[in-house]
Design a protein around this motif. Structure first.
Motif, mmCIF file in Angstrom:
data_model
loop_
_atom_site.group_PDB
_atom_site.id
_atom_site.type_symbol
_atom_site.label_atom_id
_atom_site.label_comp_id
_atom_site.label_asym_id
_atom_site.label_seq_id
_atom_site.Cartn_x
_atom_site.Cartn_y
_atom_site.Cartn_z
ATOM 1 N N LYS A 122 84.691 40.910 80.638
ATOM 2 C CA LYS A 122 86.183 40.351 80.696
ATOM 3 C C LYS A 122 86.627 39.964 79.545
ATOM 4 C CE LYS A 122 89.411 38.003 83.815
ATOM 5 N NZ LYS A 122 89.555 37.137 84.966
ATOM 6 N N ASN A 423 84.257 46.217 86.934
ATOM 7 C CA ASN A 423 84.081 45.687 88.046
ATOM 8 C C ASN A 423 85.434 45.196 88.653
ATOM 9 O OD1 ASN A 423 85.101 43.002 86.992
ATOM 10 N ND2 ASN A 423 83.096 42.880 85.809
ATOM 11 N N ASP A 424 85.471 44.685 90.050
ATOM 12 C CA ASP A 424 86.569 44.238 90.818
ATOM 13 C C ASP A 424 87.373 43.343 90.016
ATOM 14 O OD1 ASP A 424 85.709 46.174 92.478
ATOM 15 O OD2 ASP A 424 84.829 44.471 94.092
ATOM 16 N N GLU A 425 87.025 42.502 89.346
ATOM 17 C CA GLU A 425 87.743 41.565 88.781
ATOM 18 C C GLU A 425 88.468 41.848 87.589
ATOM 19 O OE1 GLU A 425 87.116 36.897 86.501
ATOM 20 O OE2 GLU A 425 85.136 38.146 87.184
ATOM 21 N N GLU A 429 92.778 42.555 87.480
ATOM 22 C CA GLU A 429 93.674 41.950 86.343
ATOM 23 C C GLU A 429 94.096 43.424 85.351
ATOM 24 O OE1 GLU A 429 93.381 38.580 82.678
ATOM 25 O OE2 GLU A 429 91.921 38.680 84.409
#
Length: 628
Positions: A122, A423-425, A429
């Motif tokens: 991220k 990934n989902d995170e 965002e």
């Protein structure tokens, strides 16, 4: 051993021990005095003691594998700095980037906190997205100081987002080639900019406000879109008509920042407070420009010859030349034609050496079927023969087309591929950026400007493909519809009133009319299409409200520009000498040279709802903060 996402690894290349420096409590447990037995993985450039690396040779943009808590991490090295990422981050993201891009993301000063060496996917993705937005924003604004690298980077002239075809190709070299001349829209010479242009506050009906560009629609969270001065607005006049308005690229991305009477920040879209901005309001008079110039050079110590040469250059400069010719050029008057005839030889030919200082243009049909003015170039070195002119134009356009498609394909392929593993995170965002990437690299922005300059068309993928298809269908005709790249050598005035233009490529073309540069810019635009319409098309298709004519006022005798509707025009007829007859409802017949189109309705703007404001909506100066 325990590991946290924030650790310091202290590595040196001239000793055989590896030590951790703890910067948060309870991160790991290790006795630096313990004897270390070195063993090396023959397949990696790393040494291990059990699961712990003991000695790593520094690498420049190369990766090494280390183990922490029995998990594999990829370690990147650059001089005294290094970072590690887990295998998932490597597989999903860092392996998809070329070494120069990755090196920049990890080692550019300010990108990462120097106390944080273990970084996750991220963090890297956010840095990458932010930098793409930063580079595009500052490229549009004309900011050139973005890439000032630290000692940990790989070259002062490198650009992270110059080319996406390079950025998202791990094996690509660092692409820096510059094949496009239209890098940034022009801003007039600084002496010709007035105090309003040099201010950083724009006038609106609500009061003064600060401009900024917000590509990401987050109110410029990164703080890179603020205008240093109003003169940067010249870069947003993408259609070149002298106004920044809804027809221009990025107009809907421009915002203003102001304050209410209580000091609270107000952010609005520029379109909410103005309908358009007249760029001519930023241009100073020639006399003021010369006075500023003279004051500045008074201490230069030039001799008289140098002074006169430089004075002539600044005096002959036309600040309006940055606008498209349709708002600057006028038809040649009879007096102009008489003076031009004096330069011709007995066969009617005029050598261009006698035309220096006279800027001329002719109407040319474009790819979209509309006519545009093509300014004639008297200076240049193009010597291609007529039979190769079409091939040269095609080769240039095809290279432009392939470069742009390589950029957009690389961009889309990367995000389509990354979407499968993100990934989902990250999707939560950055999903909007990933699903619909609208970023533009430096080279894409340059290509778009070059495309518009060459074709006269607003850039879009549809228009790019339209020109490509046109070349495939008829190369010679399409080449002649693009902006001339050869050089005018002579003009012949024909007995029937037309002109023959001769170019150094060997091309010769006949045109009905020539136009001259007025040295000014107008609020109206030449309607060149009207010259090539039939009378039926003129009377069926012309909008009498926005179509105008220059007529002599019966009382004052001055020339005025009036809408055809206001003149009471009912029928338009064409004459054989390229002029028009306007027949009005009171039985008048008005002969005119040209028809024009209104660019901006100032009266409508002044009477719009935006002019009716409450006191609570007014803007006030930014309040001063006094610190105790």
């Amino acid at each position: 051993m325990k590991i946290n996402s924030s650790i310091n690894l202290n590595i040196t290349s001239n000793q055989s021990n590896f030590s951790f420096m703890q910067n948060v409590s309870n991160v790991f447990e290790y006795n630096p005095n313990q004897a270390i037995k070195m063993q090396r993985d023959p397949n990696q450039a790393s040494y291990f003691y059990g699961d712990m690396p003991t000695f790593l040779v520094a690498h420049d943009a190369q990766k090494s594998l280390i183990k922490l808590d029995n998990k594999d991490y990829i370690s990147y090295f650059k001089t005294t700095l290094h970072y590690v990422v887990d295998e998932e981050t490597y597989k999903n993201l860092t392996s998809k980037l070329n070494s120069s891009t990755l090196n920049y993301l990890l080692f550019k000063e300010g990108n990462l906190d120097l106390n944080t060496q273990v970084i996750d996917e991220k963090q890297i993705f956010k840095i990458m997205i932010d930098d793409m937005i930063i580079e595009q924003t500052q490229n549009i604004l004309g900011v050139t100081s973005r890439h000032e690298y630290s000692m940990y980077s790989f070259g002062n002239d490198a650009r992270l987002n110059y080319s996406y075809a390079n950025k998202f190709s791990p094996d690509a070299g660092n692409y820096k080639a510059d094949n496009y001349s239209n890098q940034n829209p022009l801003i007039p010479n600084s002496y010709y900019l007035n105090s309003y242009a040099n201010s950083n506050l724009i006038d609106t009906k609500f009061g003064k406000a600060e401009l900024f560009l917000d590509l990401a629609d987050n109110n410029d969270k990164l703080g890179v879109g603020t205008f240093s001065s109003n003169s940067q607005l010249f870069r947003f006049d993408s259609d070149g008509n002298g106004f920044v308005d809804k027809n221009d690229d990025y107009f809907d991305k421009l915002k203003i920042r102001a304050y209410d009477k209580d000091g609270n920040e107000i952010i609005k879209k520029l379109s909410e407070v103005v309908d358009s901005i007249d760029l001519k309001d930023f241009i100073d008079s020639k006399s003021n420009a010369l006075n500023k110039w003279k004051e500045e050079v008074s201490s230069y110590g030039w001799d008289e010859k140098t002074y006169e040469e430089q004075l002539n250059i600044i005096s002959s400069y036309n600040p309006y030349s940055i606008f498209k010719p349709e708002v600057r050029y006028e038809s040649l008057s009879q007096n102009d034609l008489n003076e031009l005839s004096k330069l011709a030889d007995e066969d009617g030919w005029i050598d261009v050496a006698n035309l220096q200082g006279i800027d001329l243009a002719y109407a040319k049909k474009g790819i979209d079927g509309n006519y545009k003015l093509n300014e004639l170039n008297y200076l240049g070195i193009s010597n291609n023969q007529a039979n190769s002119y079409a091939n040269e134009q095609y080769a240039k356009f095809n290279a432009l087309y392939e470069d742009y498609m390589a950029e957009i394909n690389a961009l889309n392929e990367f995000f389509n591929s990354y979407k499968q593993v993100a990934n989902d995170e990250i999707m939560a965002e950055f999903g909007a950026f990933i699903e619909n990437p609208e970023f533009k690299s430096t080279i894409m922005l340059q290509i778009e400007r070059e495309f518009t300059s060459a074709t006269g068309l607003k850039f879009s993928l549809e228009n790019l493909q339209k020109v490509k298809d046109s070349f495939e269908q008829d190369r010679a005709n399409t080449a002649n519809m693009l902006k001339d790249t050869d050089v005018l050598t002579a003009i012949r005035i024909n007995k029937n009133g037309t002109f023959t233009l001769k170019f150094n490529s060997g091309r010769e073309i006949n045109v009905n009319e020539l136009y001259k540069d007025s040295g000014k810019a107008f609020d109206i635009e030449l309607n060149l299409n009207a010259k090539f319409m039939s009378e039926i098309e003129l009377n069926q298709n012309l909008d009498l409200v926005v179509s105008l004519a220059k007529v002599k006022d019966e009382i004052t005798g001055n020339m005025q520009t009036k809408p055809l509707k206001e003149l009471g025009v009912e029928i338009i007829k064409k004459l054989s000498n390229n002029k028009f007859i306007l027949q009005t409802n009171d039985n008048r017949s008005i002969i005119i040279d040209q028809l024009y189109t209104k660019l901006n309705d100032k009266e409508k703007d002044q009477n719009s709802n935006k002019n009716q404001i409450d006191d609570k909506e007014k803007f006030y100066p930014k309040p001063l903060k006094i610190w105790a």
